[in-house]
Write a protein that holds these residues in place. Structure first.
Motif, PDB file in Angstrom:
ATOM      1  N   ASP B  83      65.989  20.721  19.401  1.00  0.00           N
ATOM      2  CA  ASP B  83      66.437  21.436  17.299  1.00  0.00           C
ATOM      3  C   ASP B  83      65.973  22.027  16.869  1.00  0.00           C
ATOM      4  O   ASP B  83      66.444  21.913  15.762  1.00  0.00           O
ATOM      5  N   SER B  84      64.796  22.331  17.541  1.00  0.00           N
ATOM      6  CA  SER B  84      64.554  23.539  17.279  1.00  0.00           C
ATOM      7  C   SER B  84      64.418  24.751  18.319  1.00  0.00           C
ATOM      8  O   SER B  84      63.924  23.938  19.240  1.00  0.00           O
ATOM      9  N   LEU B  85      63.867  25.841  17.839  1.00  0.00           N
ATOM     10  CA  LEU B  85      63.977  27.246  18.758  1.00  0.00           C
ATOM     11  C   LEU B  85      62.742  28.169  18.196  1.00  0.00           C
ATOM     12  O   LEU B  85      63.735  28.465  17.437  1.00  0.00           O
ATOM     13  N   ARG B  86      61.615  28.530  18.747  1.00  0.00           N
ATOM     14  CA  ARG B  86      61.075  29.429  18.257  1.00  0.00           C
ATOM     15  C   ARG B  86      60.289  30.534  19.039  1.00  0.00           C
ATOM     16  O   ARG B  86      60.075  30.743  19.952  1.00  0.00           O
ATOM     17  N   VAL B  94      59.217  28.076  21.368  1.00  0.00           N
ATOM     18  CA  VAL B  94      58.574  26.821  20.996  1.00  0.00           C
ATOM     19  C   VAL B  94      59.466  25.809  20.782  1.00  0.00           C
ATOM     20  O   VAL B  94      60.122  26.103  19.974  1.00  0.00           O
ATOM     21  N   LEU B  95      59.482  24.970  21.566  1.00  0.00           N
ATOM     22  CA  LEU B  95      61.368  24.106  21.844  1.00  0.00           C
ATOM     23  C   LEU B  95      60.717  22.807  21.251  1.00  0.00           C
ATOM     24  O   LEU B  95      59.897  22.444  21.356  1.00  0.00           O
ATOM     25  N   HIS B  96      60.943  22.547  19.789  1.00  0.00           N
ATOM     26  CA  HIS B  96      60.725  21.833  19.180  1.00  0.00           C
ATOM     27  C   HIS B  96      61.925  19.989  18.957  1.00  0.00           C
ATOM     28  O   HIS B  96      62.856  21.186  18.526  1.00  0.00           O
ATOM     29  N   ASP B  97      61.719  19.528  19.821  1.00  0.00           N
ATOM     30  CA  ASP B  97      62.284  18.176  19.403  1.00  0.00           C
ATOM     31  C   ASP B  97      62.003  16.855  19.016  1.00  0.00           C
ATOM     32  O   ASP B  97      61.066  16.223  19.097  1.00  0.00           O
ATOM     33  N   HIS B  98      62.759  16.610  17.345  1.00  0.00           N
ATOM     34  CA  HIS B  98      62.005  16.018  16.669  1.00  0.00           C
ATOM     35  C   HIS B  98      61.547  14.185  17.559  1.00  0.00           C
ATOM     36  O   HIS B  98      61.254  13.599  16.728  1.00  0.00           O
ATOM     37  N   SER B  99      63.258  13.870  18.177  1.00  0.00           N
ATOM     38  CA  SER B  99      63.113  12.927  18.724  1.00  0.00           C
ATOM     39  C   SER B  99      63.242  12.596  19.832  1.00  0.00           C
ATOM     40  O   SER B  99      65.039  13.230  20.789  1.00  0.00           O
ATOM     41  N   PHE B 100      62.383  13.235  20.770  1.00  0.00           N
ATOM     42  CA  PHE B 100      62.932  12.837  22.591  1.00  0.00           C
ATOM     43  C   PHE B 100      62.913  11.525  23.295  1.00  0.00           C
ATOM     44  O   PHE B 100      62.259  10.740  22.645  1.00  0.00           O
ATOM     45  N   PRO B 148      58.830  10.019  17.777  1.00  0.00           N
ATOM     46  CA  PRO B 148      59.002  10.256  19.060  1.00  0.00           C
ATOM     47  C   PRO B 148      58.794  12.499  19.236  1.00  0.00           C
ATOM     48  O   PRO B 148      59.851  12.336  20.170  1.00  0.00           O
ATOM     49  N   GLY B 149      58.374  12.351  18.615  1.00  0.00           N
ATOM     50  CA  GLY B 149      59.054  14.035  18.319  1.00  0.00           C
ATOM     51  C   GLY B 149      58.083  14.563  19.541  1.00  0.00           C
ATOM     52  O   GLY B 149      56.545  14.440  19.643  1.00  0.00           O
ATOM     53  N   CYS B 150      57.811  16.091  19.760  1.00  0.00           N
ATOM     54  CA  CYS B 150      57.134  16.776  20.911  1.00  0.00           C
ATOM     55  C   CYS B 150      57.450  18.078  20.853  1.00  0.00           C
ATOM     56  O   CYS B 150      58.850  18.338  20.952  1.00  0.00           O
ATOM     57  N   LYS B 151      56.617  19.297  21.169  1.00  0.00           N
ATOM     58  CA  LYS B 151      57.353  20.767  21.268  1.00  0.00           C
ATOM     59  C   LYS B 151      56.619  20.710  22.773  1.00  0.00           C
ATOM     60  O   LYS B 151      55.466  20.358  23.462  1.00  0.00           O
ATOM     61  N   PHE B 152      57.340  21.690  23.347  1.00  0.00           N
ATOM     62  CA  PHE B 152      57.552  22.164  24.513  1.00  0.00           C
ATOM     63  C   PHE B 152      57.260  23.782  24.839  1.00  0.00           C
ATOM     64  O   PHE B 152      58.116  24.699  23.864  1.00  0.00           O
ATOM     65  N   GLN B 153      56.027  24.148  24.834  1.00  0.00           N
ATOM     66  CA  GLN B 153      56.055  25.215  24.974  1.00  0.00           C
ATOM     67  C   GLN B 153      56.025  26.075  26.436  1.00  0.00           C
ATOM     68  O   GLN B 153      55.607  26.194  27.671  1.00  0.00           O
TER      69      GLN B 153
END
Lengths: 159, 159
Positions: B83-86, B94-100, B148-153
């Motif tokens: 969903d997003s990449l910052r 930081v890779l954010h998946d709102h609904s992994f 069920p969202g999560c962030k991968f750093q």
């Protein structure tokens, strides 16, 4: 990227991981790993079976269920259909895949034949689990004559 | 039949199987399971990375590689895009998946948050492995704020 291979890669790692715990198993050691793989396959097969539309399978004959596995389940899992299905019409079915994808990464030498069972245990469970969800109790075993081909024998219980 | 779910079902069974060996781990016990999952993910990520066409990735910027993972790797593995990449433009992404997808089967209660890491370890490894094949050394961690969202750093080494 090939998404179909993700399952195959994960399966390969899982086999490696489970068998790494016990690289030189004593009597029954290897069998424990195989039965863990088989029961993982069983639960995945059950879960896949539960996603089937009920009406597709209502009132079907046993043979129709087996045909369904050879076609639809195999396509879903391995992007191909089973090559042949034979039955003695007394509850025993032999499903023959001439080039089983989970055996393809193995070299085709006879010396690797003894490694084959651990690459087949999960799929035996997968078939048994899917059949179980469809109301059929079975015993599923696999045998390899010439890599990468293999045969799955399904014996229906109380047939 | 939904073939995409096969990977997810197998992943779920694998987590259950690995964590069943040690249901009440002592100090470091849980961490061992997580590191086994992470390294399985790493090898699968490496293998996936090796299937990429070389020319697609030649001369790309680091950010392009990360975008590629967010789009193509995620699509291949989870049938959706990240969903997003910052980024802080200093080697941290930081890779954010709102609904992994691998967290979706979990109920969304806060009480399950502590169970989340074992459903994320494989995917951390997957990212790290794919990056490794693409020539980028990294450390990948995951955190969950709201299921069920999560962030991968992703922290690039020697960036």
């Amino acid at each position: 990227m090939a998404d179909a291979v993700l399952f195959e890669f994960l399966h390969m790692e899982m086999v490696a991981e489970l068998c790494a715990h016990d690289p030189d198993p004593g009597p029954g050691g290897q069998n424990t790993n195989l039965s863990v793989l088989e029961s993982m396959g069983f639960r995945v097969g059950q879960a896949l079976g539960e996603r089937l539309p009920r009406e597709m399978l209502a009132f079907r004959e046993e043979l129709d269920v087996l045909k369904f596995l050879c076609k639809d389940l195999w396509l879903a899992a391995f992007q191909k259909q089973m090559d042949s299905l034979r039955t003695n019409h007394q509850g025993t079915y032999v499903l023959h895949d001439h080039s089983f994808p989970l055996l393809l990464p193995m070299a085709a030498g006879l010396q690797y034949l003894e490694e084959a069972p651990k690459f087949l245990a999960f799929t035996c469970g997968l078939l048994r689990g899917a059949l179980c969800t469809l109301g059929i109790e079975s015993v599923v075993t696999a045998s390899v004559a010439a890599l990468p081909g293999c045969k799955f024998q399904v014996v229906i219980r109380n047939a």
